[in-house]
Motif scaffolding. Sequence first.
Motif, short mmCIF file in Angstrom:
data_model
loop_
_atom_site.label_atom_id
_atom_site.label_comp_id
_atom_site.label_asym_id
_atom_site.label_seq_id
_atom_site.Cartn_x
_atom_site.Cartn_y
_atom_site.Cartn_z
N PRO A 75 -11.40 -13.93 8.74
CA PRO A 75 -11.35 -12.79 9.68
C PRO A 75 -9.92 -12.39 10.06
O PRO A 75 -9.70 -11.27 10.51
CB PRO A 75 -12.11 -13.30 10.90
N ILE A 119 -7.45 -11.66 8.22
CA ILE A 119 -6.79 -10.64 7.39
C ILE A 119 -6.87 -9.26 8.07
O ILE A 119 -6.04 -8.38 7.81
CB ILE A 119 -7.35 -10.55 5.95
N ARG A 120 -7.84 -9.09 8.94
CA ARG A 120 -7.95 -7.84 9.70
C ARG A 120 -6.68 -7.62 10.55
O ARG A 120 -6.23 -6.50 10.75
CB ARG A 120 -9.20 -7.90 10.58
N ASN A 125 -3.66 -8.45 9.80
CA ASN A 125 -2.57 -7.90 8.96
C ASN A 125 -2.69 -6.38 8.87
O ASN A 125 -1.71 -5.66 8.98
CB ASN A 125 -2.64 -8.48 7.55
N ARG A 126 -3.91 -5.95 8.67
CA ARG A 126 -4.17 -4.51 8.58
C ARG A 126 -3.82 -3.84 9.91
O ARG A 126 -3.20 -2.77 9.94
CB ARG A 126 -5.63 -4.30 8.18
N MET A 174 -0.16 -3.42 10.28
CA MET A 174 0.34 -2.30 9.47
C MET A 174 0.07 -0.97 10.19
O MET A 174 0.90 -0.06 10.15
CB MET A 174 -0.35 -2.29 8.11
N MET A 175 -1.08 -0.87 10.83
CA MET A 175 -1.41 0.36 11.57
C MET A 175 -0.43 0.56 12.73
O MET A 175 0.04 1.66 12.99
CB MET A 175 -2.84 0.26 12.13
N ARG A 179 8.54 1.17 7.17
CA ARG A 179 8.14 1.92 5.98
C ARG A 179 9.18 1.77 4.86
O ARG A 179 10.39 1.93 5.09
CB ARG A 179 7.94 3.38 6.30
N TRP A 238 9.57 -4.44 2.34
CA TRP A 238 8.58 -5.46 2.02
C TRP A 238 8.46 -6.39 3.22
O TRP A 238 9.47 -6.75 3.84
CB TRP A 238 9.02 -6.27 0.79
N LEU A 268 0.34 -12.49 3.34
CA LEU A 268 0.31 -11.19 2.66
C LEU A 268 1.74 -10.73 2.41
O LEU A 268 2.53 -10.60 3.36
CB LEU A 268 -0.42 -10.15 3.53
N LEU A 269 2.08 -10.53 1.13
CA LEU A 269 3.38 -9.97 0.78
C LEU A 269 3.13 -8.54 0.33
O LEU A 269 2.47 -8.30 -0.68
CB LEU A 269 4.04 -10.77 -0.34
N THR A 270 3.64 -7.60 1.08
CA THR A 270 3.35 -6.20 0.74
C THR A 270 4.49 -5.27 1.12
O THR A 270 5.23 -5.55 2.06
CB THR A 270 2.07 -5.72 1.46
N LYS A 271 4.59 -4.22 0.38
CA LYS A 271 5.47 -3.15 0.79
C LYS A 271 4.74 -2.38 1.88
O LYS A 271 3.50 -2.31 1.88
CB LYS A 271 5.77 -2.24 -0.41
N TYR A 302 3.53 0.89 3.30
CA TYR A 302 3.33 2.24 2.77
C TYR A 302 3.10 3.23 3.89
O TYR A 302 2.65 2.88 4.96
CB TYR A 302 2.13 2.23 1.80
N LEU A 346 -6.83 0.01 5.06
CA LEU A 346 -5.82 0.89 5.62
C LEU A 346 -5.95 2.22 4.90
O LEU A 346 -6.04 2.24 3.67
CB LEU A 346 -4.44 0.27 5.36
N ARG A 379 -4.10 5.43 4.21
CA ARG A 379 -2.87 6.22 4.30
C ARG A 379 -2.31 6.44 2.90
O ARG A 379 -2.71 5.76 1.96
CB ARG A 379 -1.84 5.52 5.18
N PRO A 380 -1.38 7.41 2.76
CA PRO A 380 -0.79 7.63 1.43
C PRO A 380 -0.13 6.35 0.91
O PRO A 380 0.43 5.58 1.69
CB PRO A 380 0.24 8.72 1.69
N ALA A 381 -0.22 6.19 -0.40
CA ALA A 381 0.27 4.94 -0.98
C ALA A 381 1.78 4.93 -1.18
O ALA A 381 2.38 3.87 -1.29
CB ALA A 381 -0.43 4.69 -2.32
N GLN A 427 -6.38 -5.53 1.12
CA GLN A 427 -5.66 -6.78 0.85
C GLN A 427 -6.46 -7.50 -0.23
O GLN A 427 -7.68 -7.59 -0.16
CB GLN A 427 -5.58 -7.64 2.10
N GLN A 461 -1.56 -15.18 -4.78
CA GLN A 461 -0.77 -14.32 -3.90
C GLN A 461 -1.60 -13.21 -3.25
O GLN A 461 -2.34 -12.51 -3.94
CB GLN A 461 0.38 -13.69 -4.71
N LEU A 462 -1.45 -13.05 -1.93
CA LEU A 462 -2.09 -11.94 -1.22
C LEU A 462 -1.17 -10.72 -1.29
O LEU A 462 0.02 -10.81 -0.95
CB LEU A 462 -2.31 -12.28 0.26
N GLU A 521 -13.18 -10.04 5.39
CA GLU A 521 -13.01 -10.52 6.78
C GLU A 521 -14.37 -10.89 7.36
O GLU A 521 -14.45 -11.52 8.41
CB GLU A 521 -12.31 -9.47 7.63
#
Lengths: 226, 152
Positions: free
Chosen positions: A172, A174-175, A177-178, A181-182, A189, A192, A221-224, A226, B18, B20-22, B34, B40-41, B97
């Motif tokens: 649960p 992981i929500r 992380n989202r 991001m919000m 922006r 990474w 979580l490894l992310t750019k 966006y 999420l 939104r534009p990528a 995700q 790797q996540l 989740e």
Amino acid sequence: MTIEAYSLPRSNIITWISQLDLSAGHPKPGSTQNDFPAVEILEWFKLARGQAGDLDVTTLAMSVTDSSSIYGHTLQSMIRPSMTTWERLETASAQGNETEFIAAAKLMDWENCTAEDYIKAIKLALSAAAYLKARLLATDGAKRYHEDAKLQKYAHVLAPPKVLPNRTPADPTIRKNRDWMMEHGIEYRGRWVALRAGFLLATASSMKELSEQVENKKGVLLTKVY
Amino acid sequence: MLRFDNDEPFSTGMATYLYRPATAEETSPRILLQIQVGEQLISAFVDTGSPYFLCDPEVASTLGLSPEDALGSETIRFRKERLNGKIHRFPVIFLAEAGENLPVEATMFVPDLTNDQVWGDFPSIIGLSGCLERLRFAVDPSNDRFYFGALP
């Protein structure tokens, strides 16, 4: 007659029409496309070839407002019989034309194809965006040449996706992380970020740099952004 | 979880996405999930018009992909352009989740980065053929939920 007509300039097409016109004994030698509405041209092409009723005319409807497109498609229908199947596959592949690739593949004598032929066709199918055809060719080729390691590999890699048995319980967090991001995405922006359960662990300008900063990446979580 | 009329499950996992534009250049929002690739996540967006799991080359460089498991250099089409790269078979896990995670052995395409070919700042892409095609999935835009499950 072998003509690479798919991207012929309009003037060349008109010239070619005129040449065919003469060879067919058409009553209007030297005519231009303006003398022929599209439907008449198709009938006239059939006359020029000395046969009728075997043309796939459905592509003609693609563009009735662009005369050069109409002529291009008419030619395409006409030159098909003079191209080898391999030439058709290669042309369709170069154009990324999945429909044409599949149509040409139906004409191929697969019974007499070698393992190398199959691999060549699979590669062409991928480039034609005919992904399911690539899979079918790999499967068929691997069945026929079960000793060919390369074909076996193609069949394995291109096979339908397979759901694996080792299901694990949901996480649960992981929500979060989202949600991070919000809430914070706009501030980071283009960067990474490394997130664990909604907590920011590190930021970097590249995945590689970020990856070096985070020692234990399990559950991170490894992310750019966006 | 979503269920059929006869109470059989349609989905076995759910995740909030999420929307939104990528990329900075895009204006259309995407469904960004995700997802776990290998160990790797990462983030990846759903695009049923794309084939395979298209893996951001930057991400792929950290995955320890084995060249022995890949086909040779291949060319596919991405947004009507030719794209060169390597095709692998690799596990991808749809992270939930709620419910349970769903591991899938998918076909993965990793674009080559060369002087005349760049991936840009695209995330990885969850395509249909070779990845989503054997899953049930559904989207609930009212609460940004992505549901997924295996076929029986």
